[in-house]
Write a protein that holds these residues in place. Structure first.
Motif, PDB file in Angstrom:
ATOM      1  N   ALA A 140       0.827  -1.201   0.000  1.00  0.00           N
ATOM      2  CA  ALA A 140       0.000   0.000   0.000  1.00  0.00           C
ATOM      3  C   ALA A 140       0.862   1.252   0.000  1.00  0.00           C
ATOM      4  N   GLU A 141       0.512   2.202  -0.869  1.00  0.00           N
ATOM      5  CA  GLU A 141       0.904   3.585  -0.637  1.00  0.00           C
ATOM      6  C   GLU A 141      -0.178   4.118   0.300  1.00  0.00           C
ATOM      7  N   PRO A 142       0.102   4.230   1.595  1.00  0.00           N
ATOM      8  CA  PRO A 142      -0.986   4.368   2.576  1.00  0.00           C
ATOM      9  C   PRO A 142      -1.475   5.787   2.795  1.00  0.00           C
ATOM     10  N   TRP A 143      -1.546   6.571   1.739  1.00  0.00           N
ATOM     11  CA  TRP A 143      -2.079   7.923   1.868  1.00  0.00           C
ATOM     12  C   TRP A 143      -2.703   8.365   0.558  1.00  0.00           C
ATOM     13  N   ASP A 144      -3.694   9.231   0.668  1.00  0.00           N
ATOM     14  CA  ASP A 144      -4.208  10.013  -0.452  1.00  0.00           C
ATOM     15  C   ASP A 144      -4.638  11.357   0.123  1.00  0.00           C
ATOM     16  N   ILE A 145      -5.229  12.230  -0.677  1.00  0.00           N
ATOM     17  CA  ILE A 145      -5.558  13.563  -0.177  1.00  0.00           C
ATOM     18  C   ILE A 145      -7.020  13.666   0.247  1.00  0.00           C
ATOM     19  N   GLY A 146      -7.742  12.546   0.278  1.00  0.00           N
ATOM     20  CA  GLY A 146      -9.128  12.548   0.716  1.00  0.00           C
ATOM     21  C   GLY A 146      -9.241  12.647   2.229  1.00  0.00           C
ATOM     22  N   PRO A 147     -10.459  12.746   2.743  1.00  0.00           N
ATOM     23  CA  PRO A 147     -10.650  12.835   4.195  1.00  0.00           C
ATOM     24  C   PRO A 147     -10.115  11.592   4.891  1.00  0.00           C
ATOM     25  N   GLY A 148      -9.334  11.816   5.948  1.00  0.00           N
ATOM     26  CA  GLY A 148      -8.730  10.691   6.646  1.00  0.00           C
ATOM     27  C   GLY A 148      -7.787   9.912   5.767  1.00  0.00           C
ATOM     28  N   GLY A 149      -7.092  10.603   4.880  1.00  0.00           N
ATOM     29  CA  GLY A 149      -6.328   9.920   3.848  1.00  0.00           C
ATOM     30  C   GLY A 149      -4.988   9.377   4.276  1.00  0.00           C
TER      31      GLY A 149
ATOM     32  N   GLY B 243       0.388   2.385   8.628  1.00  0.00           N
ATOM     33  CA  GLY B 243       0.332   1.417   9.714  1.00  0.00           C
ATOM     34  C   GLY B 243      -1.028   0.826   9.987  1.00  0.00           C
ATOM     35  N   ARG B 244      -2.023   1.138   9.152  1.00  0.00           N
ATOM     36  CA  ARG B 244      -3.384   0.735   9.468  1.00  0.00           C
ATOM     37  C   ARG B 244      -3.978  -0.299   8.516  1.00  0.00           C
ATOM     38  N   PHE B 245      -3.191  -0.767   7.559  1.00  0.00           N
ATOM     39  CA  PHE B 245      -3.746  -1.774   6.663  1.00  0.00           C
ATOM     40  C   PHE B 245      -3.795  -3.126   7.364  1.00  0.00           C
ATOM     41  N   ASP B 246      -4.385  -4.107   6.692  1.00  0.00           N
ATOM     42  CA  ASP B 246      -4.693  -5.371   7.339  1.00  0.00           C
ATOM     43  C   ASP B 246      -3.493  -6.308   7.310  1.00  0.00           C
TER      44      ASP B 246
ATOM     45  N   GLU C  40       3.647  -1.619   3.665  1.00  0.00           N
ATOM     46  CA  GLU C  40       3.267  -0.217   3.445  1.00  0.00           C
ATOM     47  C   GLU C  40       4.504   0.644   3.230  1.00  0.00           C
ATOM     48  N   TRP C  41       4.433   1.502   2.214  1.00  0.00           N
ATOM     49  CA  TRP C  41       5.458   2.525   2.044  1.00  0.00           C
ATOM     50  C   TRP C  41       5.511   3.369   3.312  1.00  0.00           C
ATOM     51  N   ASN C  42       6.717   3.585   3.826  1.00  0.00           N
ATOM     52  CA  ASN C  42       6.901   4.280   5.093  1.00  0.00           C
ATOM     53  C   ASN C  42       7.555   5.638   4.853  1.00  0.00           C
ATOM     54  N   ASP C  43       6.742   6.683   4.700  1.00  0.00           N
ATOM     55  CA  ASP C  43       7.290   8.011   4.460  1.00  0.00           C
ATOM     56  C   ASP C  43       7.907   8.616   5.717  1.00  0.00           C
TER      57      ASP C  43
ATOM     58  N   THR D  74       0.679  -4.870   9.781  1.00  0.00           N
ATOM     59  CA  THR D  74       1.430  -4.696   8.542  1.00  0.00           C
ATOM     60  C   THR D  74       2.900  -4.464   8.856  1.00  0.00           C
ATOM     61  N   ARG D  75       3.703  -4.354   7.806  1.00  0.00           N
ATOM     62  CA  ARG D  75       5.134  -4.145   7.969  1.00  0.00           C
ATOM     63  C   ARG D  75       5.620  -3.044   7.028  1.00  0.00           C
ATOM     64  N   THR D  76       6.770  -2.487   7.387  1.00  0.00           N
ATOM     65  CA  THR D  76       7.314  -1.327   6.685  1.00  0.00           C
ATOM     66  C   THR D  76       7.973  -1.691   5.360  1.00  0.00           C
ATOM     67  N   VAL D  77       7.878  -0.764   4.405  1.00  0.00           N
ATOM     68  CA  VAL D  77       8.768  -0.721   3.244  1.00  0.00           C
ATOM     69  C   VAL D  77       9.593   0.549   3.418  1.00  0.00           C
TER      70      VAL D  77
END
Length: 626
Positions: free
Chosen positions: A358-367, A371-374, A379-382, A419-422
């Motif tokens: 997952a790229e775990p962000w977008d610009i939508g509400p609560g985007g 660390g919250r995927f299943d 997850e990409w770790n910015d 989940t785990r970090t990238v």
């Protein structure tokens, strides 16, 4: 909704076509001969939502499109216009690439027939399924992010006719480079058919990255002139070398953009199902691209899942990276890691064992959902990217942030996270690794948007001069800093990601949003690469590959590692909290691997080990002196 297969189905006598469009009044299947003469055949309703037509004699290679008639009320999500030829969303191939033209966006009654402007779907017989096998990639390895076209356009060892294509990825010269870097999987930026954003043409630019898809089944002919067989062949060659393949998929929006965008496929068939709308009928634009795909609608979920299965079955890919991934799990109440689409991916027999990133962000509400995927996701770790850049830039920050990122980011992926970090320091979206050390500010003037696009805060630095410099001291300082960044990345716990060319100093001249630079700015310069830097990266990769402690995806605990000062003593609380302290050593208890980090501008000695200024120095136990 009928559960028969959508798209074309070849049978002994011809092909049967199935299309979903519940609100339409009439549909036509449009066949095109070698001279582009069109034959329109009316389709019949097949149940409540679908339309179908059996065409005897229409076999593999048949070119076709869809026309739809019905109400035209864009404010209500109805875009039916028989002058717009549409691509079947399930078309597995198209005859040419998309080219934007304003006529594709003309309102009904104000434009000409778009058939001459539109690629046609091509009926293709499905390839025999690739034999089922576990993914080659395992979390903890090195992911190598590749922009397919730019990766080999300037590669001197690749035949000119093959440069810029997926086939080039299977060339021995490419595979040799990947193996010397100990790449576990290549992550291919979008290879699906895409269209340029409408503002690029007048600027003399074109989309180079592909994050503006039109078809989720069809490969873009510019990247794969040989179609799915070409992708399948490249995957097989990489698999033979022990390298997995991950596809970057864009399911958060499509290239039809906003209310003034082109009508190409989903919009003209069933915009109400495929796109999210405000209560007043306006398109929701949570992606900043003009529209947002409705990933909660059963039809959309079916299309997404079918396309993922398509690439696993036909090409044998090992997994997928999802652009702006919170969009896949955004319910009316907000993001939910157990949203129906995300659950369906994990429950699907063909997809359940695939790598999901997952790229775990977008610009939508609560985007922002880091660390919250299943369970099972990466997850990409910015946070890793930003904290490590700040450390090497020289910001006043505690050693705790450095150690936490080196150790697997337990503050994000610790107890309670499944989940785990990238870990990454640079990606396609932002500065290259070399430009992080050469530009304090973005330089995106070539994009034609007065340098307003791209990230504004990059945590980058320029070593005294913005951009290129002939000063030997500045060049040496930048090479030192790039090596420090590479050393940090390769010595970090968990999965790591490197963008193609960053291992040998690739620059984009300070452009941190090179999506529209299908030219030397965005292409990898193989001839001018820094060979000494490349050798350094190869050495780091070999060391990492020999150290299970680094490849383990679990975060480090005090039982796994010691954190030491220059005297070999455990760091005190005061040392941890000192924002001016720039040095530490980490030693793995199991393997004895020691990693020395010196962020100071002067050399340091760690128990007799001399560590140059601004350097990461890993020393395996069998190489350490007594």
């Amino acid at each position: 909704m009928s559960r028969h297969a959508l798209g074309p189905e070849i049978h002994a006598q011809g092909t049967r076509f199935h299309v979903h469009s519940p609100d339409a009044d009439r549909l036509w299947l449009c066949l095109f001969d070698a001279e582009d003469r069109e034959t329109r055949l009316p389709m019949a309703r097949d149940g409540k939502h679908a339309w179908s037509l059996d065409v005897p004699g229409a076999g593999e290679g048949t070119r076709y499109g869809i026309r739809v008639d019905g109400a035209y009320d864009p404010g209500a999500g109805l875009w039916f216009d028989p002058d717009k030829l549409l691509l079947d969303p399930y078309a597995a191939a198209i005859d040419r690439a998309f080219v934007y033209d304003p006529a594709l966006a003309a309102p009904r009654g104000e434009g000409a027939d778009t058939a001459p402007l539109m690629p046609k779907g091509v009926v293709t017989a499905p390839l025999p399924p690739v034999a089922a096998a576990p993914p080659l990639f395992r979390p903890g390895g090195l992911i190598y992010e590749v922009q397919v076209r730019g990766f080999t356009m300037l590669h001197p060892d690749i035949p000119e006719t093959q440069r810029g294509t997926i086939a080039a990825l299977g060339h021995p010269a490419v595979i040799d480079h990947l193996r010397r870097l100990h790449v576990s999987a290549v992550e291919l930026m979008p290879v699906n058919a895409w269209i340029d954003e409408r503002h690029l043409g007048p600027l003399g630019l074109r989309n180079a990255w592909g994050y503006n898809p039109v078809g989720w089944f069809a490969l873009d002919p510019r990247l794969a002139p040989g179609g799915m067989a070409e992708l399948r062949g490249a995957v097989a060659a990489l698999h033979e070398a022990g390298i997995g393949v991950i596809l970057d998929m864009v399911y958060n929006h499509d290239g039809e953009s906003d209310a003034w965008g082109p009508t190409l496929s989903l919009r003209g068939l069933d915009a109400r199902s495929y796109f999210r709308h405000e209560p007043d009928g306006r398109l929701i634009n949570d992606m900043g691209t003009g529209n947002s795909i409705d990933c909660n609608h059963p039809l959309t979920q079916r299309l997404i899942l079918d396309s993922l299965r398509h690439f696993v079955s036909a090409a044998g890919v090992d997994g997928f990276r999802f652009d702006l991934a919170p969009a896949l799990g955004r319910l009316p109440t907000g993001f939910d890691p157990e949203a129906p689409l995300l659950q369906a991916m994990r429950a699907d027999p063909l997809l359940s064992d695939r790598i999901l990133i997952a790229e775990p962000w977008d610009i939508g509400p609560g985007g922002y959902q880091l660390g919250r995927f299943d369970e099972g996701w990466l997850e990409w770790n910015d946070r890793y990217r930003d904290d490590l850049r700040r450390f090497w830039r020289g910001d006043r920050c505690t050693l705790g942030s450095l150690a936490t990122r080196l150790a697997g980011s337990s503050d994000i992926f610790g107890e309670g996270s499944r989940t785990r970090t990238v870990n990454f320091l640079a990606a396609h979206d932002g500065f290259t690794l070399a430009d992080v050390t050469a530009y304090a500010h973005r330089h995106n003037e070539a994009n034609g948007e007065q340098n307003r696009d791209g990230h504004g805060e990059n945590f980058s630095w320029n070593n005294g001069v913005e951009g290129a410099s002939a000063n030997p001291a500045i060049q040496a300082a930048r090479r030192r800093d790039i090596k420090a960044l590479l050393g940090t990345l390769f010595c970090s716990r968990g999965t790591i990601m490197l963008t193609a060319g960053d291992e040998f100093g690739r620059s984009q001249q300070g452009n941190n949003n090179a999506y529209a630079q299908d030219n030397a700015i965005g292409w990898v310069d193989w001839t001018g690469r820094d060979r000494e830097m490349e050798a350094y990266a190869f050495a780091l990769a070999a060391l990492r590959a020999s150290q299970p402690d680094l490849q383990d995806v679990g975060w480090l605990t005090p039982g796994d590692v010691e954190w030491l000062d220059e005297q070999g003593q455990p760091l005190t609380v005061a040392q941890w909290e000192d924002p001016d302290r720039r040095c530490l050593a980490m030693r793995f208890r199991r393997s004895g691997l020691a990693i020395f980090v010196n962020g100071d501008d002067r050399p340091r000695s760690f128990g007799g080990v001399s560590v140059p200024a601004r350097t990461v120095l890993p020393i395996p136990a069998d190489q350490a002196t007594a």
